[in-house]
Design an enzyme around this catalytic site. Structure first.
Site, PDB file in Angstrom:
ATOM      1  N   CYS A 136      40.671  82.367  14.541  1.00 37.87           N
ATOM      2  CA  CYS A 136      41.825  81.913  15.937  1.00 37.87           C
ATOM      3  C   CYS A 136      42.476  83.072  16.095  1.00 37.87           C
ATOM      4  CB  CYS A 136      43.166  81.094  14.298  1.00 37.87           C
ATOM      5  SG  CYS A 136      43.282  81.982  13.272  1.00 37.87           S
ATOM      6  N   THR A 137      44.229  83.098  16.871  1.00 33.75           N
ATOM      7  CA  THR A 137      44.300  83.824  17.540  1.00 33.75           C
ATOM      8  C   THR A 137      44.596  84.574  16.691  1.00 33.75           C
ATOM      9  OG1 THR A 137      45.703  82.293  18.778  1.00 33.75           O
ATOM     10  CG2 THR A 137      46.408  84.119  19.302  1.00 33.75           C
TER      11      THR A 137
END
Length: 350
Positions: free
Chosen positions: A200-201
Protein backbone atom coordinates in the site's frame (compact mmCIF):
# COMPACT_ATOMS: atom_id res chain seq x y z
CA UNK A 1 -6.38 25.27 29.91
CA UNK A 2 -4.75 25.11 26.45
CA UNK A 3 -6.91 25.09 23.33
CA UNK A 4 -6.74 21.57 21.90
CA UNK A 5 -8.29 22.21 18.51
CA UNK A 6 -8.00 24.74 15.70
CA UNK A 7 -10.08 27.93 15.82
CA UNK A 8 -8.78 29.69 12.70
CA UNK A 9 -10.41 29.44 9.27
CA UNK A 10 -8.92 27.13 6.64
CA UNK A 11 -8.34 30.02 4.24
CA UNK A 12 -6.39 31.99 6.85
CA UNK A 13 -4.33 28.96 7.83
CA UNK A 14 -3.49 28.12 4.23
CA UNK A 15 -2.43 31.71 3.52
CA UNK A 16 -0.23 31.67 6.62
CA UNK A 17 1.42 28.40 5.57
CA UNK A 18 2.06 29.66 2.02
CA UNK A 19 3.71 32.77 3.45
CA UNK A 20 6.19 30.75 5.52
CA UNK A 21 9.81 31.07 4.46
CA UNK A 22 11.11 27.98 6.25
CA UNK A 23 10.88 24.72 4.27
CA UNK A 24 8.77 21.88 5.61
CA UNK A 25 9.17 18.11 5.50
CA UNK A 26 6.20 15.82 4.87
CA UNK A 27 6.30 12.71 7.06
CA UNK A 28 3.98 9.75 7.53
CA UNK A 29 4.07 7.06 10.19
CA UNK A 30 1.90 4.51 11.91
CA UNK A 31 2.15 2.04 14.75
CA UNK A 32 -0.16 -0.72 15.88
CA UNK A 33 0.09 -0.80 19.68
CA UNK A 34 -2.37 -0.66 22.57
CA UNK A 35 -3.41 2.80 23.71
CA UNK A 36 -5.34 2.56 26.98
CA UNK A 37 -6.94 6.01 26.74
CA UNK A 38 -6.85 7.43 23.18
CA UNK A 39 -8.47 10.72 24.27
CA UNK A 40 -5.78 11.46 26.86
CA UNK A 41 -3.08 10.43 24.40
CA UNK A 42 -4.64 12.59 21.71
CA UNK A 43 -4.63 15.71 23.91
CA UNK A 44 -1.01 15.18 24.99
CA UNK A 45 0.16 14.64 21.40
CA UNK A 46 -1.82 17.65 20.19
CA UNK A 47 0.09 19.89 22.59
CA UNK A 48 3.42 18.32 21.59
CA UNK A 49 2.72 18.70 17.86
CA UNK A 50 1.39 22.25 18.23
CA UNK A 51 4.49 23.35 20.12
CA UNK A 52 6.62 22.20 17.17
CA UNK A 53 4.32 23.86 14.58
CA UNK A 54 3.33 20.51 13.08
CA UNK A 55 0.43 20.39 10.62
CA UNK A 56 -1.35 17.34 9.28
CA UNK A 57 -3.87 14.58 9.92
CA UNK A 58 -3.55 12.20 12.88
CA UNK A 59 -5.87 9.38 13.95
CA UNK A 60 -5.68 7.55 17.27
CA UNK A 61 -7.55 4.49 18.52
CA UNK A 62 -7.07 1.74 21.06
CA UNK A 63 -5.18 -0.14 18.32
CA UNK A 64 -2.56 2.58 17.67
CA UNK A 65 -1.73 5.74 15.72
CA UNK A 66 -1.78 6.76 12.04
CA UNK A 67 -0.33 10.10 10.96
CA UNK A 68 0.46 12.15 7.86
CA UNK A 69 2.10 15.41 8.87
CA UNK A 70 4.20 18.40 7.80
CA UNK A 71 7.06 19.50 10.08
CA UNK A 72 9.25 22.61 9.82
CA UNK A 73 12.65 21.39 8.60
CA UNK A 74 14.43 22.81 11.65
CA UNK A 75 12.11 20.86 13.97
CA UNK A 76 12.31 17.42 12.34
CA UNK A 77 14.96 15.96 14.63
CA UNK A 78 13.37 17.50 17.73
CA UNK A 79 10.05 16.05 16.63
CA UNK A 80 11.62 12.63 16.12
CA UNK A 81 13.23 12.69 19.57
CA UNK A 82 10.05 13.82 21.34
CA UNK A 83 7.89 11.28 19.51
CA UNK A 84 10.26 8.45 20.42
CA UNK A 85 10.27 9.58 24.06
CA UNK A 86 6.49 9.93 24.23
CA UNK A 87 5.81 6.20 24.60
CA UNK A 88 8.18 3.19 24.70
CA UNK A 89 6.17 1.63 21.85
CA UNK A 90 7.14 4.54 19.59
CA UNK A 91 10.89 4.38 20.23
CA UNK A 92 12.74 3.86 16.94
CA UNK A 93 9.54 4.07 14.91
CA UNK A 94 10.16 4.32 11.15
CA UNK A 95 9.19 7.73 9.77
CA UNK A 96 8.40 7.73 6.05
CA UNK A 97 9.88 10.89 4.55
CA UNK A 98 8.09 12.12 1.42
CA UNK A 99 9.86 11.51 -1.88
CA UNK A 100 8.50 14.42 -3.91
CA UNK A 101 7.86 17.23 -1.45
CA UNK A 102 7.16 20.92 -1.96
CA UNK A 103 6.50 21.42 1.75
CA UNK A 104 2.90 22.51 1.11
CA UNK A 105 1.12 19.27 1.98
CA UNK A 106 -0.83 20.49 5.03
CA UNK A 107 -1.70 23.79 6.68
CA UNK A 108 -3.69 22.75 9.76
CA UNK A 109 -3.36 20.12 12.48
CA UNK A 110 -6.34 17.80 12.82
CA UNK A 111 -6.12 15.04 15.42
CA UNK A 112 -9.06 12.69 15.98
CA UNK A 113 -9.91 9.67 18.08
CA UNK A 114 -11.57 6.84 16.13
CA UNK A 115 -12.66 3.26 16.65
CA UNK A 116 -9.84 2.07 14.35
CA UNK A 117 -6.86 3.80 12.76
CA UNK A 118 -7.85 2.02 9.54
CA UNK A 119 -11.52 1.23 8.86
CA UNK A 120 -11.25 -2.52 8.30
CA UNK A 121 -14.75 -3.77 9.16
CA UNK A 122 -13.25 -6.75 11.02
CA UNK A 123 -15.38 -7.93 13.94
CA UNK A 124 -13.91 -11.42 14.39
CA UNK A 125 -12.87 -11.65 18.07
CA UNK A 126 -10.26 -14.27 17.21
CA UNK A 127 -8.43 -12.08 14.70
CA UNK A 128 -4.86 -11.31 15.81
CA UNK A 129 -3.68 -8.13 14.08
CA UNK A 130 -0.15 -8.69 15.37
CA UNK A 131 0.26 -11.97 13.45
CA UNK A 132 1.43 -10.20 10.31
CA UNK A 133 3.26 -11.40 7.22
CA UNK A 134 7.00 -11.07 6.79
CA UNK A 135 8.50 -7.71 5.87
CA UNK A 136 10.19 -7.24 2.50
CA UNK A 137 12.99 -4.75 1.85
CA UNK A 138 13.59 -3.10 -1.53
CA UNK A 139 16.00 -5.72 -2.94
CA UNK A 140 13.70 -8.52 -1.77
CA UNK A 141 10.74 -6.81 -3.42
CA UNK A 142 12.56 -6.78 -6.75
CA UNK A 143 13.48 -10.43 -6.35
CA UNK A 144 9.85 -11.31 -5.63
CA UNK A 145 8.74 -9.42 -8.74
CA UNK A 146 10.88 -11.83 -10.77
CA UNK A 147 9.60 -14.90 -8.92
CA UNK A 148 6.91 -16.71 -10.99
CA UNK A 149 5.44 -18.12 -7.77
CA UNK A 150 4.80 -14.67 -6.28
CA UNK A 151 1.62 -12.60 -6.65
CA UNK A 152 1.61 -8.89 -5.80
CA UNK A 153 -1.66 -7.63 -4.31
CA UNK A 154 -2.36 -3.88 -4.33
CA UNK A 155 -4.31 -2.96 -1.17
CA UNK A 156 -5.06 0.59 -2.28
CA UNK A 157 -8.18 2.09 -3.82
CA UNK A 158 -8.87 2.21 -7.55
CA UNK A 159 -7.94 5.88 -7.97
CA UNK A 160 -4.55 5.09 -6.39
CA UNK A 161 -3.90 2.02 -8.53
CA UNK A 162 -4.98 3.89 -11.65
CA UNK A 163 -2.02 6.29 -11.60
CA UNK A 164 0.67 3.89 -10.41
CA UNK A 165 1.38 0.32 -9.29
CA UNK A 166 3.99 -2.43 -9.31
CA UNK A 167 4.52 -4.41 -12.49
CA UNK A 168 1.74 -6.99 -12.92
CA UNK A 169 0.22 -6.24 -9.51
CA UNK A 170 -3.37 -7.36 -9.00
CA UNK A 171 -5.99 -4.76 -8.18
CA UNK A 172 -8.68 -5.71 -5.67
CA UNK A 173 -11.86 -4.22 -7.22
CA UNK A 174 -13.47 -2.54 -4.23
CA UNK A 175 -14.23 1.00 -3.14
CA UNK A 176 -12.83 0.81 0.41
CA UNK A 177 -10.27 -1.11 2.42
CA UNK A 178 -13.00 -2.84 4.44
CA UNK A 179 -14.48 -4.17 1.19
CA UNK A 180 -11.06 -5.21 -0.13
CA UNK A 181 -10.21 -7.54 2.75
CA UNK A 182 -12.87 -10.22 2.11
CA UNK A 183 -12.43 -9.84 -1.66
CA UNK A 184 -8.69 -10.43 -1.38
CA UNK A 185 -9.34 -13.67 0.50
CA UNK A 186 -11.92 -14.71 -2.10
CA UNK A 187 -9.71 -13.87 -5.09
CA UNK A 188 -6.70 -15.72 -3.68
CA UNK A 189 -8.47 -18.96 -2.71
CA UNK A 190 -7.19 -20.66 -5.86
CA UNK A 191 -3.64 -19.44 -5.20
CA UNK A 192 -2.90 -20.60 -1.65
CA UNK A 193 0.27 -22.26 -2.90
CA UNK A 194 1.59 -18.92 -4.19
CA UNK A 195 3.72 -16.37 -2.36
CA UNK A 196 1.44 -13.42 -1.67
CA UNK A 197 3.05 -9.98 -1.48
CA UNK A 198 0.83 -7.14 -0.28
CA UNK A 199 1.55 -3.43 -0.50
CA UNK A 200 0.00 0.00 0.00
CA UNK A 201 1.14 3.62 0.21
CA UNK A 202 3.00 3.64 3.53
CA UNK A 203 2.47 0.18 4.99
CA UNK A 204 -0.48 0.55 7.36
CA UNK A 205 -3.11 -1.12 5.18
CA UNK A 206 -0.98 -3.95 3.81
CA UNK A 207 0.31 -4.81 7.29
CA UNK A 208 -3.21 -5.41 8.57
CA UNK A 209 -4.18 -7.10 5.30
CA UNK A 210 -1.28 -9.54 5.67
CA UNK A 211 -2.54 -10.50 9.14
CA UNK A 212 -6.05 -10.97 7.73
CA UNK A 213 -4.75 -13.28 4.99
CA UNK A 214 -2.88 -15.37 7.56
CA UNK A 215 -6.00 -15.48 9.72
CA UNK A 216 -7.81 -16.93 6.72
CA UNK A 217 -5.38 -19.77 6.17
CA UNK A 218 -2.74 -18.26 3.86
CA UNK A 219 0.73 -19.18 5.07
CA UNK A 220 3.06 -17.59 2.51
CA UNK A 221 2.35 -13.92 3.08
CA UNK A 222 4.70 -10.94 2.83
CA UNK A 223 4.19 -7.19 2.85
CA UNK A 224 6.44 -4.33 1.82
CA UNK A 225 7.94 -2.54 4.80
CA UNK A 226 7.01 1.14 4.66
CA UNK A 227 4.91 0.61 1.55
CA UNK A 228 5.62 2.26 -1.78
CA UNK A 229 7.18 5.33 -0.13
CA UNK A 230 9.89 3.42 1.72
CA UNK A 231 10.46 0.98 -1.16
CA UNK A 232 11.14 3.76 -3.66
CA UNK A 233 13.39 5.63 -1.23
CA UNK A 234 15.52 2.58 -0.41
CA UNK A 235 15.69 1.41 -4.03
CA UNK A 236 17.02 4.80 -5.10
CA UNK A 237 19.49 4.97 -2.22
CA UNK A 238 20.80 1.49 -3.01
CA UNK A 239 20.95 2.02 -6.77
CA UNK A 240 18.33 -0.64 -7.45
CA UNK A 241 15.86 -0.59 -10.35
CA UNK A 242 12.61 1.01 -9.19
CA UNK A 243 9.89 -1.39 -10.32
CA UNK A 244 6.91 0.73 -9.32
CA UNK A 245 5.43 2.31 -12.44
CA UNK A 246 3.91 5.78 -12.49
CA UNK A 247 2.85 7.96 -9.58
CA UNK A 248 2.20 7.09 -5.93
CA UNK A 249 -1.06 8.74 -4.84
CA UNK A 250 -0.77 10.49 -1.45
CA UNK A 251 -3.49 11.85 0.81
CA UNK A 252 -2.53 15.49 1.06
CA UNK A 253 -2.48 18.59 -1.11
CA UNK A 254 0.20 17.09 -3.38
CA UNK A 255 -2.09 14.17 -4.38
CA UNK A 256 0.87 12.24 -5.73
CA UNK A 257 4.61 11.57 -5.72
CA UNK A 258 6.36 10.89 -9.02
CA UNK A 259 8.06 7.48 -8.81
CA UNK A 260 8.80 6.80 -12.48
CA UNK A 261 8.53 8.82 -15.69
CA UNK A 262 5.79 6.61 -17.14
CA UNK A 263 2.27 8.04 -17.24
CA UNK A 264 -0.09 5.07 -17.18
CA UNK A 265 -3.41 6.85 -16.54
CA UNK A 266 -5.55 9.01 -18.81
CA UNK A 267 -7.55 12.19 -18.56
CA UNK A 268 -11.10 11.29 -17.58
CA UNK A 269 -12.47 13.85 -20.04
CA UNK A 270 -10.51 13.48 -23.27
CA UNK A 271 -8.45 10.32 -22.75
CA UNK A 272 -5.03 11.96 -23.16
CA UNK A 273 -2.15 10.50 -21.11
CA UNK A 274 -2.34 12.18 -17.71
CA UNK A 275 -2.02 11.22 -14.03
CA UNK A 276 -2.80 14.51 -12.29
CA UNK A 277 -5.69 14.28 -9.84
CA UNK A 278 -7.74 17.34 -9.00
CA UNK A 279 -11.04 18.17 -7.34
CA UNK A 280 -13.85 19.66 -9.41
CA UNK A 281 -13.93 23.42 -8.86
CA UNK A 282 -17.71 23.42 -8.55
CA UNK A 283 -18.42 23.80 -4.83
CA UNK A 284 -21.45 21.56 -5.28
CA UNK A 285 -19.30 18.72 -6.59
CA UNK A 286 -15.57 18.61 -5.68
CA UNK A 287 -15.26 15.23 -7.39
CA UNK A 288 -11.77 13.73 -7.38
CA UNK A 289 -10.80 12.96 -10.98
CA UNK A 290 -7.92 13.06 -13.48
CA UNK A 291 -7.75 16.12 -15.71
CA UNK A 292 -5.16 17.17 -18.30
CA UNK A 293 -4.10 20.84 -18.74
CA UNK A 294 -6.13 21.21 -21.96
CA UNK A 295 -9.34 20.05 -20.30
CA UNK A 296 -8.57 22.05 -17.17
CA UNK A 297 -8.61 25.18 -19.31
CA UNK A 298 -11.60 24.07 -21.37
CA UNK A 299 -13.76 23.18 -18.36
CA UNK A 300 -12.20 25.75 -15.98
CA UNK A 301 -11.11 23.03 -13.57
CA UNK A 302 -14.53 21.36 -13.48
CA UNK A 303 -15.41 17.74 -14.21
CA UNK A 304 -18.16 18.49 -16.75
CA UNK A 305 -19.93 21.18 -18.73
CA UNK A 306 -22.74 21.12 -16.17
CA UNK A 307 -20.36 21.85 -13.30
CA UNK A 308 -18.51 24.43 -15.39
CA UNK A 309 -21.74 26.30 -16.07
CA UNK A 310 -22.89 26.07 -12.47
CA UNK A 311 -19.58 27.27 -11.03
CA UNK A 312 -19.86 30.44 -13.16
CA UNK A 313 -23.20 31.39 -11.58
CA UNK A 314 -23.48 33.95 -8.77
CA UNK A 315 -22.78 32.37 -5.34
CA UNK A 316 -26.38 32.77 -4.18
CA UNK A 317 -27.68 30.96 -7.25
CA UNK A 318 -25.12 28.18 -6.78
CA UNK A 319 -26.27 27.71 -3.18
CA UNK A 320 -29.92 27.71 -4.26
CA UNK A 321 -29.26 24.97 -6.80
CA UNK A 322 -27.33 22.88 -4.30
CA UNK A 323 -29.98 23.12 -1.60
CA UNK A 324 -31.53 19.74 -0.95
CA UNK A 325 -29.93 18.18 -4.04
CA UNK A 326 -28.09 14.90 -4.01
CA UNK A 327 -24.82 14.88 -5.95
CA UNK A 328 -26.60 13.85 -9.13
CA UNK A 329 -24.56 16.01 -11.49
CA UNK A 330 -21.34 14.06 -11.01
CA UNK A 331 -20.18 12.67 -14.32
CA UNK A 332 -17.21 10.53 -13.31
CA UNK A 333 -16.53 7.90 -10.67
CA UNK A 334 -13.81 8.12 -8.05
CA UNK A 335 -13.97 4.34 -8.00
CA UNK A 336 -15.30 1.79 -10.41
CA UNK A 337 -18.39 0.99 -8.43
CA UNK A 338 -20.12 4.16 -7.32
CA UNK A 339 -20.19 7.91 -7.48
CA UNK A 340 -17.88 9.84 -5.19
CA UNK A 341 -19.68 11.51 -2.33
CA UNK A 342 -16.56 12.75 -0.54
CA UNK A 343 -15.56 16.37 -0.87
CA UNK A 344 -11.90 17.18 -1.27
CA UNK A 345 -8.99 14.80 -0.69
CA UNK A 346 -10.11 11.25 0.20
CA UNK A 347 -9.69 9.80 3.67
CA UNK A 348 -6.70 7.40 3.65
CA UNK A 349 -8.20 5.27 6.41
CA UNK A 350 -11.23 4.19 4.36
Amino acid sequence: MPVLHNRISNDALKAKMLAESEPRTTISFYKYFHIADPKVTRDALYQLFTALNVFGRVYLAHEGINAQISVPASNVETFRAQLYAFDPALEGLRLNIALDDDGKSFWVLRMKVRDRIVADGIDDPHFDASNVGEYLQAAEVNAMLDDPDALFIDMRNHYEYEVGHFENALEIPADTFREQLPKAVEMMQAHKDKKIVMYCTGGIRCEKASAWMKHNGFNKVWHIEGGVIEYARKAREQGLPVRFIGKNFVFDERMGERISDEIIAHCHQCGAPCDSHTNCKNDGCHLLFIQCPVCAEKYKGCCSEICCEESALPPDEQRRRRAGRENGNKIFNKSRGRLNTTLGIPDPTE
